[in-house]
Motif scaffolding. Structure first.
Motif, PDB file in Angstrom:
ATOM      1  N   LEU A  25      -0.651  -8.541   2.174  1.00  0.00           N
ATOM      2  CA  LEU A  25      -1.271  -7.585   3.098  1.00  0.00           C
ATOM      3  C   LEU A  25      -2.556  -6.979   2.543  1.00  0.00           C
ATOM      4  CD1 LEU A  25       1.904  -5.660   4.354  1.00  0.00           C
ATOM      5  CD2 LEU A  25       0.734  -7.592   5.423  1.00  0.00           C
ATOM      6  N   SER A  26      -2.828  -7.191   1.251  1.00  0.00           N
ATOM      7  CA  SER A  26      -4.003  -6.548   0.664  1.00  0.00           C
ATOM      8  C   SER A  26      -5.025  -7.527   0.099  1.00  0.00           C
ATOM      9  CB  SER A  26      -3.576  -5.587  -0.455  1.00  0.00           C
ATOM     10  OG  SER A  26      -2.889  -6.279  -1.485  1.00  0.00           O
ATOM     11  N   MET A  27      -4.586  -8.717  -0.350  1.00  0.00           N
ATOM     12  CA  MET A  27      -5.489  -9.621  -1.045  1.00  0.00           C
ATOM     13  C   MET A  27      -5.642 -10.973  -0.350  1.00  0.00           C
ATOM     14  SD  MET A  27      -6.336  -7.581  -3.374  1.00  0.00           S
ATOM     15  CE  MET A  27      -7.410  -8.677  -4.275  1.00  0.00           C
ATOM     16  N   ALA A  28      -5.190 -11.075   0.888  1.00  0.00           N
ATOM     17  CA  ALA A  28      -5.277 -12.344   1.596  1.00  0.00           C
ATOM     18  C   ALA A  28      -6.544 -12.460   2.436  1.00  0.00           C
ATOM     19  CB  ALA A  28      -4.044 -12.537   2.487  1.00  0.00           C
ATOM     20  N   GLY A  29      -7.377 -11.412   2.434  1.00  0.00           N
ATOM     21  CA  GLY A  29      -8.612 -11.451   3.216  1.00  0.00           C
ATOM     22  C   GLY A  29      -8.565 -10.471   4.367  1.00  0.00           C
ATOM     23  N   ARG A  30      -9.291  -9.376   4.241  1.00  0.00           N
ATOM     24  CA  ARG A  30      -9.337  -8.352   5.288  1.00  0.00           C
ATOM     25  C   ARG A  30     -10.781  -8.003   5.575  1.00  0.00           C
ATOM     26  NH1 ARG A  30      -4.570  -5.213   5.370  1.00  0.00           N
ATOM     27  NH2 ARG A  30      -5.493  -4.170   7.176  1.00  0.00           N
ATOM     28  N   GLN A  31     -11.051  -7.601   6.799  1.00  0.00           N
ATOM     29  CA  GLN A  31     -12.381  -7.162   7.198  1.00  0.00           C
ATOM     30  C   GLN A  31     -12.287  -5.740   7.743  1.00  0.00           C
ATOM     31  OE1 GLN A  31     -15.356  -8.677   6.798  1.00  0.00           O
ATOM     32  NE2 GLN A  31     -14.289 -10.276   5.658  1.00  0.00           N
ATOM     33  N   PRO A  32     -12.434  -4.726   6.881  1.00  0.00           N
ATOM     34  CA  PRO A  32     -12.301  -3.337   7.342  1.00  0.00           C
ATOM     35  C   PRO A  32     -13.466  -2.926   8.227  1.00  0.00           C
ATOM     36  CG  PRO A  32     -13.058  -3.397   5.067  1.00  0.00           C
ATOM     37  CD  PRO A  32     -12.743  -4.817   5.439  1.00  0.00           C
ATOM     38  N   ASP A  33     -13.199  -1.957   9.107  1.00  0.00           N
ATOM     39  CA  ASP A  33     -14.266  -1.438   9.966  1.00  0.00           C
ATOM     40  C   ASP A  33     -15.246  -0.582   9.174  1.00  0.00           C
ATOM     41  OD1 ASP A  33     -13.112  -2.645  12.185  1.00  0.00           O
ATOM     42  OD2 ASP A  33     -11.813  -0.913  12.577  1.00  0.00           O
ATOM     43  N   ASP A  34     -14.767   0.018   8.087  1.00  0.00           N
ATOM     44  CA  ASP A  34     -15.612   0.878   7.281  1.00  0.00           C
ATOM     45  C   ASP A  34     -15.243   0.715   5.811  1.00  0.00           C
ATOM     46  OD1 ASP A  34     -17.546   2.680   6.655  1.00  0.00           O
ATOM     47  OD2 ASP A  34     -16.527   4.435   7.514  1.00  0.00           O
ATOM     48  N   PHE A  35     -16.127   1.148   4.923  1.00  0.00           N
ATOM     49  CA  PHE A  35     -15.852   1.050   3.492  1.00  0.00           C
ATOM     50  C   PHE A  35     -14.663   1.923   3.107  1.00  0.00           C
ATOM     51  CE2 PHE A  35     -16.354   2.951  -0.731  1.00  0.00           C
ATOM     52  CZ  PHE A  35     -16.281   1.807  -1.515  1.00  0.00           C
ATOM     53  N   LYS A  36     -13.834   1.373   2.236  1.00  0.00           N
ATOM     54  CA  LYS A  36     -12.696   2.124   1.732  1.00  0.00           C
ATOM     55  C   LYS A  36     -12.605   1.891   0.237  1.00  0.00           C
ATOM     56  CE  LYS A  36      -7.764   2.896   2.581  1.00  0.00           C
ATOM     57  NZ  LYS A  36      -6.563   2.419   3.305  1.00  0.00           N
ATOM     58  N   ALA A  37     -12.511   2.986  -0.527  1.00  0.00           N
ATOM     59  CA  ALA A  37     -12.554   2.887  -1.983  1.00  0.00           C
ATOM     60  C   ALA A  37     -11.195   2.575  -2.597  1.00  0.00           C
ATOM     61  CB  ALA A  37     -13.089   4.188  -2.572  1.00  0.00           C
ATOM     62  N   THR A  38     -10.137   2.550  -1.786  1.00  0.00           N
ATOM     63  CA  THR A  38      -8.800   2.233  -2.281  1.00  0.00           C
ATOM     64  C   THR A  38      -8.367   0.867  -1.752  1.00  0.00           C
ATOM     65  OG1 THR A  38      -7.744   3.332  -0.399  1.00  0.00           O
ATOM     66  CG2 THR A  38      -8.186   4.679  -2.355  1.00  0.00           C
ATOM     67  N   SER A  39      -7.194   0.420  -2.165  1.00  0.00           N
ATOM     68  CA  SER A  39      -6.674  -0.866  -1.688  1.00  0.00           C
ATOM     69  C   SER A  39      -6.489  -0.831  -0.180  1.00  0.00           C
ATOM     70  CB  SER A  39      -5.351  -1.197  -2.379  1.00  0.00           C
ATOM     71  OG  SER A  39      -4.389  -0.183  -2.140  1.00  0.00           O
ATOM     72  N   LEU A  40      -6.768  -1.936   0.453  1.00  0.00           N
ATOM     73  CA  LEU A  40      -6.693  -2.042   1.908  1.00  0.00           C
ATOM     74  C   LEU A  40      -5.490  -2.903   2.265  1.00  0.00           C
ATOM     75  CD1 LEU A  40      -8.137  -1.439   4.624  1.00  0.00           C
ATOM     76  CD2 LEU A  40      -9.318  -3.623   4.339  1.00  0.00           C
ATOM     77  N   GLY A  41      -4.402  -2.267   2.667  1.00  0.00           N
ATOM     78  CA  GLY A  41      -3.185  -3.000   2.955  1.00  0.00           C
ATOM     79  C   GLY A  41      -2.278  -3.052   1.750  1.00  0.00           C
ATOM     80  N   GLY A  42      -1.092  -3.626   1.953  1.00  0.00           N
ATOM     81  CA  GLY A  42      -0.077  -3.643   0.918  1.00  0.00           C
ATOM     82  C   GLY A  42       1.137  -2.862   1.378  1.00  0.00           C
ATOM     83  N   VAL A  43       2.163  -2.810   0.540  1.00  0.00           N
ATOM     84  CA  VAL A  43       3.356  -2.054   0.890  1.00  0.00           C
ATOM     85  C   VAL A  43       3.044  -0.565   0.780  1.00  0.00           C
ATOM     86  CG1 VAL A  43       4.233  -2.171  -1.494  1.00  0.00           C
ATOM     87  CG2 VAL A  43       5.822  -1.737   0.394  1.00  0.00           C
ATOM     88  N   THR A  44       3.502   0.222   1.740  1.00  0.00           N
ATOM     89  CA  THR A  44       3.213   1.656   1.726  1.00  0.00           C
ATOM     90  C   THR A  44       4.156   2.374   0.776  1.00  0.00           C
ATOM     91  OG1 THR A  44       4.733   2.148   3.558  1.00  0.00           O
ATOM     92  CG2 THR A  44       2.461   1.535   4.136  1.00  0.00           C
ATOM     93  N   VAL A  45       3.730   3.556   0.356  1.00  0.00           N
ATOM     94  CA  VAL A  45       4.558   4.375  -0.532  1.00  0.00           C
ATOM     95  C   VAL A  45       5.879   4.737   0.153  1.00  0.00           C
ATOM     96  CG1 VAL A  45       4.712   6.650  -1.627  1.00  0.00           C
ATOM     97  CG2 VAL A  45       2.637   5.273  -1.881  1.00  0.00           C
ATOM     98  N   ASP A  46       5.835   4.991   1.451  1.00  0.00           N
ATOM     99  CA  ASP A  46       7.068   5.325   2.186  1.00  0.00           C
ATOM    100  C   ASP A  46       8.053   4.163   2.173  1.00  0.00           C
ATOM    101  OD1 ASP A  46       6.130   7.846   2.747  1.00  0.00           O
ATOM    102  OD2 ASP A  46       5.399   7.330   4.758  1.00  0.00           O
ATOM    103  N   ARG A  47       7.550   2.947   2.309  1.00  0.00           N
ATOM    104  CA  ARG A  47       8.436   1.778   2.287  1.00  0.00           C
ATOM    105  C   ARG A  47       9.024   1.565   0.902  1.00  0.00           C
ATOM    106  NH1 ARG A  47      11.088  -0.047   5.990  1.00  0.00           N
ATOM    107  NH2 ARG A  47      10.808  -2.287   5.648  1.00  0.00           N
ATOM    108  N   ILE A  48       8.223   1.825  -0.129  1.00  0.00           N
ATOM    109  CA  ILE A  48       8.748   1.712  -1.493  1.00  0.00           C
ATOM    110  C   ILE A  48       9.874   2.716  -1.700  1.00  0.00           C
ATOM    111  CG2 ILE A  48       8.190   1.933  -3.942  1.00  0.00           C
ATOM    112  CD1 ILE A  48       5.310   1.131  -3.233  1.00  0.00           C
ATOM    113  N   ALA A  49       9.671   3.938  -1.230  1.00  0.00           N
ATOM    114  CA  ALA A  49      10.700   4.970  -1.379  1.00  0.00           C
ATOM    115  C   ALA A  49      11.997   4.568  -0.699  1.00  0.00           C
ATOM    116  CB  ALA A  49      10.187   6.295  -0.814  1.00  0.00           C
ATOM    117  N   ALA A  50      11.896   3.765   0.373  1.00  0.00           N
ATOM    118  CA  ALA A  50      13.070   3.373   1.149  1.00  0.00           C
ATOM    119  C   ALA A  50      13.818   2.186   0.562  1.00  0.00           C
ATOM    120  CB  ALA A  50      12.659   3.062   2.579  1.00  0.00           C
ATOM    121  N   MET A  51      13.365   1.632  -0.570  1.00  0.00           N
ATOM    122  CA  MET A  51      14.005   0.442  -1.134  1.00  0.00           C
ATOM    123  C   MET A  51      15.430   0.708  -1.591  1.00  0.00           C
ATOM    124  SD  MET A  51      10.763  -1.165  -3.268  1.00  0.00           S
ATOM    125  CE  MET A  51      11.532  -2.709  -3.736  1.00  0.00           C
TER     126      MET A  51
END
Length: 456
Positions: free
Chosen positions: A207-233
């Protein structure tokens, strides 16, 4: 495989063409699989710049990676002030969901107390209690890429995952090792969801390193597993662990949540894929989907078609340990002779390799061991050595900067195994066809005669 030689380390005094990648780089990749995360190297700017360039060249994506920018003074006197200032600045400017801090040789040689610095930061910055912060000890003078990746994932588990009072039916965790490409992770998602299961991948590079085209610049990772989903493991029915180097993270997860663990040392090959599919069928209580049955049938047919070209071929493989194990196992299944397996680091999985020579070394060792080989399997840094000895190179692993689509290659499951079989088999087939054409041109069966060609 008779007459197996195992050398713990190369006898050279120095590595002249390194195969090994550092722990901080592995940790950075793990953090990049978490959505809205910003990895930080606690060290000098040069450490960060080198890792940044390598990841950008491989994935051909913008890579968010920051540094605490330690200089000569902070290296001697201690780098806590740099670390605190970096975290505060990153939070104020970018508001990441997670900041992942990986140490480097500079801080580890100094002996920075990262656990103590974590406690100090929390005490001095109560307003940032809601910020998820993971510190990973990743000295780049020991261990390697897999170790750093595992340390970061373990830190994420210990910091974020929460125990659950109830289990979510059909939810499964997947601890995806660093030897899996974003394409591999996406393939595994499709397979798991085909059984009606809901996977939570940690990390999720698809979700983060397979190729994304954001609408605007973002200084953090774009996509990936969310912190909420990690908490739910902690509410999952089981944890599927892909790769031996993920056992440490799996142990931390099971200790914290009591979710049972199922380990898969490789998912490349018919037998390995069968075991994975059977496990998913048992977890879900569903039969194997017709799509997977068809994929298995085509893989079996491909193995039948291709084994003539693999049989008794001499192959040298130089990759990170878990990918090395997966590839050498597949090649041995196909009847090839793995004459050399070179790993950048010593790990337990090397004891299971099906190879005539197993060595902890670098690309120059591969160059020595592979002189009589038909193929070398390694990353793009092996191209010059392969060219010097005139042996074809099949590129796998990281970095792969001289080919497009490196991050989307798939070599897991029935479909991925079939694609890998065709890629390598076609290399052998093209060489045989070129040799036959050369023989016809000279009007004789070549065998190292006056025309100067050779049978291999």
């Amino acid at each position: 495989m008779g007459n197996i030689q195992r050398f713990p380390h190369s006898a050279k005094a120095a590595s002249t063409n390194p195969l090994k990648m550092s722990q901080p780089l592995g940790a950075a990749l793990a953090f990049l699989g978490v959505d809205n995360c910003l990895p930080v190297f606690h060290g000098s700017q040069g450490c960060t710049a080198f890792g940044l360039v390598l990841l950008v060249r491989h994935f051909r994506e913008a890579i968010p990676l920051q540094t605490t920018a330690m200089d000569q003074v902070s290296t001697i006197l201690g780098g806590y002030d740099n670390l605190e200032q970096a975290i505060r600045t990153i939070h104020e400017r970018n508001k990441p969901a997670l900041i992942g801090v990986a140490t480097t040789g500079v801080t580890e040689t100094k002996g920075e107390d990262m656990a103590g610095q974590y406690r100090t930061f929390r005490q001095r910055n109560p307003a940032l209690d809601g910020l998820k912060l993971v510190f990973a000890n990743t000295p780049d003078f020991s261990g390697g890429f897999e170790d750093g990746f595992a340390a970061a994932v373990t830190g994420i588990v210990e910091e974020i995952v929460q125990p659950a009072t109830a289990t979510v039916k059909g939810q499964v965790n997947v601890l995806a090792g660093c030897h899996l490409t974003p394409g591999d992770v996406e393939e595994l998602r499709d397979i798991i969801e085909g059984f009606g299961l809901t996977p939570i991948f940690l990390p999720d590079l698809s979700l983060s390193m397979a190729g994304r085209q954001p609408d605007d610049f973002k200084a953090t990772s774009l996509g990936g597993v969310t912190v909420d989903r990690i908490a739910a493991m902690g509410a999952s029915e089981a944890t599927l662990v892909i790769g031996e180097h993920m056992r440490m993270a799996a142990a931390a997860l099971e200790l914290k949540t009591d979710v049972r663990t199922i380990v898969f040392d490789r998912l490349t090959g018919l037998e390995a894929s069968d075991r994975f599919v059977r496990t998913l069928s048992e977890l879900s209580g569903r039969p194997v989907p017709a799509r997977l049955r068809r994929q298995r049938e085509t893989l079996v047919d491909a193995m039948l078609d291709g084994h003539f070209f693999f049989s008794r071929k001499r192959i040298a493989v130089a990759l990170e340990p878990d990918l090395l194990f997966a590839v050498t196992g597949f090649l041995a299944d196909m009847g090839a002779r793995v004459v050399a397996a070179v790993s950048p680091t010593q790990t337990a999985v090397l004891e299971k390799l099906r190879a005539e020579t197993v060595m902890v070394g670098d690309h120059s060792d591969v160059e020595t061991l592979a002189r009589e080989s038909d193929l070398i399997v390694s990353n793009s840094h092996g191209r010059m050595g392969a060219a010097r000895i005139g042996v074809p190179l099949h590129r796998m692993g990281l970095p792969m900067f001289d080919r497009l689509g490196a991050g989307l290659k798939v070599c897991v499951g029935y479909r991925g195994t079939r694609e890998l079989l065709f890629e390598i088999g076609n290399l052998f087939l093209s060489r045989e066809m070129d040799h036959d054409d050369h023989s016809q041109e000279h009007g004789h069966a070549c065998g190292g005669g006056s025309c100067g060609c050779s049978a291999d």
